[in-house]
Design a protein around this motif. Structure first.
Motif, PDB file in Angstrom:
ATOM      1  N   GLY A 115       0.814  -1.219   0.000  1.00 45.48           N
ATOM      2  CA  GLY A 115       0.000   0.000   0.000  1.00 45.48           C
ATOM      3  C   GLY A 115       0.843   1.263   0.000  1.00 45.48           C
ATOM      4  O   GLY A 115       0.584   2.201  -0.746  1.00 45.48           O
ATOM      5  N   MET A 116       1.897   1.282   0.825  1.00 44.18           N
ATOM      6  CA  MET A 116       2.720   2.494   0.892  1.00 44.18           C
ATOM      7  C   MET A 116       3.485   2.687  -0.425  1.00 44.18           C
ATOM      8  O   MET A 116       3.643   3.807  -0.900  1.00 44.18           O
TER       9      MET A 116
ATOM     10  N   GLY B   8       2.409   1.596  -3.287  1.00 45.08           N
ATOM     11  CA  GLY B   8       1.357   2.024  -4.206  1.00 45.08           C
ATOM     12  C   GLY B   8       1.097   3.516  -4.078  1.00 45.08           C
ATOM     13  O   GLY B   8       0.904   4.215  -5.072  1.00 45.08           O
ATOM     14  N   ALA B   9       1.133   4.009  -2.838  1.00 46.52           N
ATOM     15  CA  ALA B   9       0.898   5.433  -2.612  1.00 46.52           C
ATOM     16  C   ALA B   9       2.026   6.264  -3.205  1.00 46.52           C
ATOM     17  O   ALA B   9       1.801   7.333  -3.779  1.00 46.52           O
TER      18      ALA B   9
ATOM     19  N   LEU C 286       3.721   5.438  -5.771  1.00 41.31           N
ATOM     20  CA  LEU C 286       3.452   5.424  -7.215  1.00 41.31           C
ATOM     21  C   LEU C 286       2.305   6.359  -7.565  1.00 41.31           C
ATOM     22  O   LEU C 286       2.326   7.034  -8.594  1.00 41.31           O
ATOM     23  N   ALA C 287       1.281   6.394  -6.702  1.00 35.93           N
ATOM     24  CA  ALA C 287       0.157   7.291  -6.939  1.00 35.93           C
ATOM     25  C   ALA C 287       0.647   8.732  -7.003  1.00 35.93           C
ATOM     26  O   ALA C 287       0.097   9.553  -7.734  1.00 35.93           O
TER      27      ALA C 287
ATOM     28  N   TYR D  24       2.006   9.176 -10.527  1.00 35.81           N
ATOM     29  CA  TYR D  24       0.952   9.244 -11.545  1.00 35.81           C
ATOM     30  C   TYR D  24      -0.062  10.351 -11.281  1.00 35.81           C
ATOM     31  O   TYR D  24      -0.993  10.535 -12.066  1.00 35.81           O
TER      32      TYR D  24
ATOM     33  N   HIS E 280      -3.570  10.554  -6.435  1.00 35.86           N
ATOM     34  CA  HIS E 280      -4.027  10.577  -5.051  1.00 35.86           C
ATOM     35  C   HIS E 280      -5.486  11.037  -4.971  1.00 35.86           C
ATOM     36  O   HIS E 280      -5.969  11.752  -5.846  1.00 35.86           O
ATOM     37  N   ILE E 281      -6.157  10.605  -3.898  1.00 40.40           N
ATOM     38  CA  ILE E 281      -7.549  11.018  -3.703  1.00 40.40           C
ATOM     39  C   ILE E 281      -7.576  12.487  -3.300  1.00 40.40           C
ATOM     40  O   ILE E 281      -6.881  12.904  -2.383  1.00 40.40           O
TER      41      ILE E 281
ATOM     42  N   PHE F 135       7.598   7.660   2.549  1.00 41.62           N
ATOM     43  CA  PHE F 135       7.374   9.102   2.678  1.00 41.62           C
ATOM     44  C   PHE F 135       8.520   9.887   2.057  1.00 41.62           C
ATOM     45  O   PHE F 135       8.300  10.945   1.449  1.00 41.62           O
TER      46      PHE F 135
ATOM     47  N   MET G  77       7.919   9.928  -1.587  1.00 45.10           N
ATOM     48  CA  MET G  77       6.865  10.882  -1.951  1.00 45.10           C
ATOM     49  C   MET G  77       7.396  12.312  -1.892  1.00 45.10           C
ATOM     50  O   MET G  77       7.066  13.139  -2.740  1.00 45.10           O
TER      51      MET G  77
END
Lengths: 174, 420
Positions: free
Chosen positions: A59-60, A62-63, A65-66, A69, A72-73, A141, A144
């Protein structure tokens, strides 16, 4: 700059491969547990805690990667009212904000790991101490933070270029 | 400072960044070490239910990329196509089943709506009716297991997920039947191109879907029969769908697989960080007794349970129209649950009310997500979709009233099967 970009590309490929493998591993490990329980009434003691940590890993990552791309929400109510250039300026601010917050999160995660090493329970999971499994937090983090910063750079470059180019795609590959 | 952060949130800052920023500032403000924020996040590793999210998301992505929507449509046509308004009713059922398995992230409108829209028009259904039908069906089925929002509500509120899965069935059916009734009424004037299907055709269709039919039985039978916990059911689903779509139907080639995996994990990652950030902010809110104070404030104005439920509905409809369902759940559930319990609202019933509201919010102007997706997919101006969805939203609101004021509808199955 070019070397940096190539390095980034290679890293992205490895990251995507790693995520796919993690997901496959989770599916097979969880299924294996069920079959072992139903057929032999047994199971691997370490599998369930391991799966719960792998979920956080996948999940982290994936985040992270989000972030690349731009997936993110968000609560996106007003941005479509802006012009292309206005949206770019807004993105500059938003990415700056996100980079700063992720920077603080990285630091908080670093403190968390430091405390766990010093005062943690010393529990281990498949031979790796629990703080080792939690390393995904500072790592993701930090990733990100880097990616939001890279977007600031890209948007900045686009904004500095003459007006005709400002509508160019801003989805980079940091 | 907090005002600026809220403004950035409305301008489109990633939600997890906003929540994390608020949590960091809040903890800093009361002099607590910032590492608390990440400690709270790492506690997600204590949630066994979490495993089911990435696995169901992956299975859902595979299903929507494969030929399943077409096969599902053929099957329902065979069984329901003879009804007046048959194809419209078929659309409802296909959308509902598909959304339950893929989790209302918009794939239904893209994957299923794209096939159904031309089919409906070909059968002479009015365009406006078809648009409204498909737009509002894009989130239909949210109440049926194993829908992701249902699981996420369980994760956040602490409600028993097997009970939630039972609770959603009857309200979901009432909603489907109401809409189906409307479709049948509207469909009476429409020419019938699909007469009764012959036995041989039925057998052929059944043979085609033979590998996908067992899926709901495996998942639901496993969970309700007590063989599988939800996380395990998700693993079985993912493995099963993977084998069936890639190796048996060969709808998806091995080379496509990594892309689908990565995409679905990006989706999961987006949800996970919002959830992680909200672990920290919720902890702060509870620490500062915010829900408690909120309740005391609300109690001044609202004295009984039924008024509370009415106000809650209006509030949630607004939330649902502004936020997507995952962020709405993550942000609002922790605040509302303590208050609702103080008003003696059942936690399971509350979950069903929550999801029904958010589902309706999906197709409510001005910013319901389904409207945008449908406008994009069907290439129609959004204002046209506002009008088209109106009768359907009306029916959904009627269902909401029934669900809210007849708790038994949600709780009957739970009480019957989970005695005590």
């Amino acid at each position: 700059m070019k070397i940096l970009k190539n390095l980034g590309c290679r890293f992205n490929q490895i990251e995507e491969l790693f995520i796919s493998l993690l997901l496959l591993a989770m599916i097979f490990l969880a299924s294996l547990q069920i079959f072992m329980r139903i057929l032999f009434d047994s199971g691997l003691v370490w599998a369930d805690p391991l799966l719960r940590h792998l979920v956080l890993w996948v999940g982290m990552l994936g985040a992270a990667l989000a972030t690349r791309y731009g997936k993110h929400i968000t609560i996106d109510i007003f941005s479509h009212l802006l012009s292309a250039r206005g949206a770019l300026r807004l993105n500059l601010v938003l990415n700056f904000f996100a980079a700063v917050v992720c920077g603080f999160l990285t630091w908080a995660a670093f403190l968390f790991i430091k405390n766990e090493i010093a005062f943690g329970s010393g529990r281990e999971l498949v031979g790796i101490p629990v703080w080792g499994w939690n390393l995904i937090f500072p790592f993701a983090f930090a990733l990100m933070t880097v990616r939001f910063s890279a977007k600031i750079y890209e948007h900045g470059v686009t904004l500095l270029q003459p007006k005709s180019n400002s509508s160019r795609s801003i989805s980079g590959s940091a | 400072m907090k005002f600026i952060i809220f403004a950035l949130a409305l301008l489109g800052s990633p939600l997890f960044v906003v929540i994390a920023a608020l949590a960091l500032i809040s903890f800093y403000g009361v002099g607590i070490d910032l590492s608390v924020v990440v400690i709270e996040m790492s506690r997600l590793a204590d949630t066994p239910l979490l495993l089911s999210l990435p696995l169901f998301i992956f299975a859902g992505s595979l299903l929507s990329e494969s030929g399943t929507p077409q096969r599902l449509l053929k099957l329902s046509q065979g069984f329901l196509g003879w009804l007046p308004g048959g194809l419209a009713v078929v659309s409802l059922f296909v959308c509902a089943i598909f959304t339950a398995f893929t989790g209302a992230s918009g794939v239904t409108i893209f994957a299923v709506g794209g096939i159904l829209f031309p089919a409906l028009l070909k059968d002479d259904y009015p365009e406006r009716f078809s648009l409204g039908l498909l737009t509002s069906s894009g989130s239909l089925g949210l109440l049926f297991p194993p829908s992701l929002p249902l699981i996420l509500y369980g994760v956040i509120s602490g409600a028993r997920i097997d009970q939630l899965f039972l609770a959603g069935i009857l309200p979901g059916l009432v909603m489907l039947l109401l809409l189906a009734g409307y479709c049948i009424r509207q469909g009476r004037g429409v020419k019938k191109t699909h007469s009764a299907v012959s036995k041989r055709e039925m057998v052929a269709v059944l043979r085609e879907v033979i590998w996908e039919l067992p899926l709901p039985i495996v998942v639901l039978g496993g969970i309700y029969g007590g063989f599988l916990v939800v996380g395990e059911a998700a693993a079985v689903t993912a493995l099963y769908v993977l084998v069936v779509e890639v190796f048996i139907y060969k709808d998806i080639s091995l080379s496509q697989l990594p892309k689908i995996m990565v995409q679905s994990m990006v989706l999961f990652g987006g949800i996970l960080v919002v959830l992680a950030a909200s672990m920290a902010s919720t902890n702060f809110l509870v620490d500062q007794e915010v829900p408690q104070r909120l309740f005391e404030w609300v109690r001044e104005y609202i004295t009984n349970k039924y008024t509370f439920l009415m106000v809650l509905n209006i509030f949630l409809l607004l939330v649902g129209a502004l936020l997507d369902i995952f962020s709405a759940l993550v942000l609002v559930v922790p605040l509302i649950v303590p208050i609702a319990q103080a008003y003696d609202v059942n936690l399971i019933h509350l979950g069903i009310i929550f999801l029904t509201n958010l589902q309706i919010g999906y197709c409510t102007p001005p910013v319901g997500l389904n409207l945008f997706l449908a406008s994009y997919r069907f290439e129609r101006p959004i204002a046209e979709l506002y009008r088209a969805t109106l009768p359907f939203v009306g029916l959904l609101l009627l269902t909401l009233l029934i669900i809210t004021y007849f708790p038994l509808l949600s709780l009957l199955l739970v009480e019957t099967f989970v005695a005590g």
